[in-house]
Design a protein around this motif. Structure first.
Motif, PDB file in Angstrom:
ATOM      1  N   THR A  93       0.838  -1.200   0.000  1.00  0.00           N
ATOM      2  CA  THR A  93       0.000   0.000   0.000  1.00  0.00           C
ATOM      3  C   THR A  93       0.866   1.242   0.000  1.00  0.00           C
ATOM      4  O   THR A  93       1.851   1.324   0.734  1.00  0.00           O
ATOM      5  CB  THR A  93      -0.928   0.020   1.232  1.00  0.00           C
ATOM      6  OG1 THR A  93      -1.708  -1.170   1.253  1.00  0.00           O
ATOM      7  CG2 THR A  93      -1.850   1.226   1.194  1.00  0.00           C
ATOM      8  N   VAL A  94       0.477   2.201  -0.814  1.00  0.00           N
ATOM      9  CA  VAL A  94       1.119   3.515  -0.848  1.00  0.00           C
ATOM     10  C   VAL A  94       0.094   4.553  -0.411  1.00  0.00           C
ATOM     11  O   VAL A  94      -1.056   4.522  -0.858  1.00  0.00           O
ATOM     12  CB  VAL A  94       1.645   3.837  -2.257  1.00  0.00           C
ATOM     13  CG1 VAL A  94       2.060   5.305  -2.363  1.00  0.00           C
ATOM     14  CG2 VAL A  94       2.817   2.931  -2.617  1.00  0.00           C
ATOM     15  N   ALA A  95       0.484   5.454   0.458  1.00  0.00           N
ATOM     16  CA  ALA A  95      -0.398   6.545   0.873  1.00  0.00           C
ATOM     17  C   ALA A  95      -0.194   7.737  -0.054  1.00  0.00           C
ATOM     18  O   ALA A  95       0.941   8.081  -0.399  1.00  0.00           O
ATOM     19  CB  ALA A  95      -0.109   6.944   2.311  1.00  0.00           C
ATOM     20  N   ILE A  96      -1.296   8.354  -0.465  1.00  0.00           N
ATOM     21  CA  ILE A  96      -1.265   9.575  -1.271  1.00  0.00           C
ATOM     22  C   ILE A  96      -1.956  10.662  -0.458  1.00  0.00           C
ATOM     23  O   ILE A  96      -3.132  10.527  -0.117  1.00  0.00           O
ATOM     24  CB  ILE A  96      -1.987   9.393  -2.619  1.00  0.00           C
ATOM     25  CG1 ILE A  96      -1.419   8.196  -3.389  1.00  0.00           C
ATOM     26  CG2 ILE A  96      -1.881  10.668  -3.454  1.00  0.00           C
ATOM     27  CD1 ILE A  96      -2.214   7.852  -4.644  1.00  0.00           C
ATOM     28  N   VAL A  97      -1.227  11.714  -0.147  1.00  0.00           N
ATOM     29  CA  VAL A  97      -1.776  12.799   0.672  1.00  0.00           C
ATOM     30  C   VAL A  97      -1.792  14.075  -0.164  1.00  0.00           C
ATOM     31  O   VAL A  97      -0.746  14.531  -0.630  1.00  0.00           O
ATOM     32  CB  VAL A  97      -0.952  13.017   1.952  1.00  0.00           C
ATOM     33  CG1 VAL A  97      -1.560  14.135   2.798  1.00  0.00           C
ATOM     34  CG2 VAL A  97      -0.881  11.725   2.769  1.00  0.00           C
TER      35      VAL A  97
END
Length: 357
Positions: free
Chosen positions: A80-84
């Motif tokens: 999982t990659v977080a995109i903020v």
């Protein structure tokens, strides 16, 4: 450009991720979505079909469209990659998010999308959550990037865990991390040069104070003026911040922008605006005051969004490539996850001329 229903699905998906509907756990009605996004009922229904197939929402008789609960990642070994990002509902993000998520998906990764609303407190909560529930990597847009950031300690902690981080649109210079962004200084230069080529010598501007992009676009404008031995008078350049933007969009408070418009008319014949969102409202104010655009006053802005084509006078605007930026952001974080070096990149703007100049 993606189909309207795909763009709408991305906007609603981002709004859900940002917690915009957390209190009710329901989406607005079809009619409300039609009015909010200025689209047809069929576009709304097609977008909701996408989100239903993704397992993000379900439609229940008598209850409307209910948002299904999704658990936060629990193990650091997940893909999982977080995109903020700042404003999940902003017009610039659907294409960026779609391309970023698609590129990640093609490489076996899923994405968690968060929105800070450009508020330090929300940024801190998100970073704290990522420390408690680590992900494989973080693609992030800085919060109020022109101001000192009180959350640098949490970024340092994330880096200490080995989490790769890539910035988009802006960055914090203290962290010395790669940033992928539009070439904002060159954009400001191109905007001012366009006005100069149209014969304007008294050029002002409206820029965003608390985001780094505003300072860079202003710097580019001033460089173009200096090359012609011209200077924009200080009283011809105006700055607004995130709070003023919110009062404009949510409360319809145009008093501060009306003041800017009055002062610009006194000293200038043209203005560079930070984005289409502000430029379209400035145009509306000027037309209401009886100003002839572009004969009496010319406007150029950034983003080439739907705002630039509203009304009878379209806005000349510099067009970015948000889809490309999203794809590059995904590719960069994947490279960092693999341990490969990543350098920052600046994407060019394309001038789209309309009637406002």
């Amino acid at each position: 450009m993606p189909a309207k229903y795909v763009q709408l699905a991305a906007s609603v998906r981002s709004a859900i991720a940002a917690g915009d509907y957390r209190e009710t756990n329901r989406l607005p009605t079809e009619q409300q979505l039609m009015e909010l996004y200025q689209v047809s009922r069929q576009t709304v229904r097609s977008a909701l079909d996408i989100l239903t197939k993704e397992g993000l929402i379900t439609r229940r008789q008598g209850s409307g469209t209910v948002i299904l609960e999704r658990k936060a990642p629990e193990k650091p070994g997940n893909n999982t990659v977080a995109i903020v990002i700042s404003f999940a509902n902003s017009y610039i993000f659907p294409a960026l998010l779609m391309e970023c998520q698609q590129t990640l998906l093609e490489n076996g990764f899923s994405a968690l999308v968060y929105g800070t609303d450009n508020q330090f407190e929300k940024e801190r909560k998100i970073l704290t959550q990522l420390l408690e529930h680590p992900v494989q990597g973080l693609v992030i847009e800085g919060t109020k990037s022109a101001l000192p950031n009180p959350n640098l300690d949490l970024y340092e902690k994330l880096l200490a865990t080995g989490m790769p981080i890539v910035f988009i649109h802006n960055c914090y210079p203290e962290l010395n991390l790669p940033v992928l962004r539009d070439d904002d200084e060159t954009g400001g230069y191109l905007a001012a040069r366009h006005l100069l080529e149209k014969g304007h010598t008294r050029i002002g501007g409206i820029f965003k104070l608390d985001d780094r992009q505003g300072a860079l676009r202003y710097s580019g404008m001033m460089r173009a003026l200096r090359e012609r031995n011209l200077l924009s008078r200080e009283e011809s350049v105006f700055w607004y911040d995130t709070n003023q933007r919110l009062t404009l969009l949510e409360q319809g408070d145009t008093a501060w922008l009306e003041f800017f418009a009055e002062k610009l008319r006194e000293t200038c014949t043209a203005a560079v605006c930070y984005n289409d969102e502000i430029a379209s409202r400035l145009l509306e104010i000027l037309l209401t005051q009886g100003v002839k655009v572009p004969r009496d006053f010319a406007i150029i802005s950034f983003d080439n969004s739907h705002y630039s084509s509203l009304g009878t006078i379209g806005l000349t605007s510099l067009a970015p490539d948000p889809g490309m930026l999203g794809a590059l952001g995904a590719q960069a974080i994947l490279s960092r996850i693999r341990g490969e070096p990543v350098s920052g990149q600046k994407l060019p703007w394309k001038l789209v001329q309309r009637k406002s100049t």
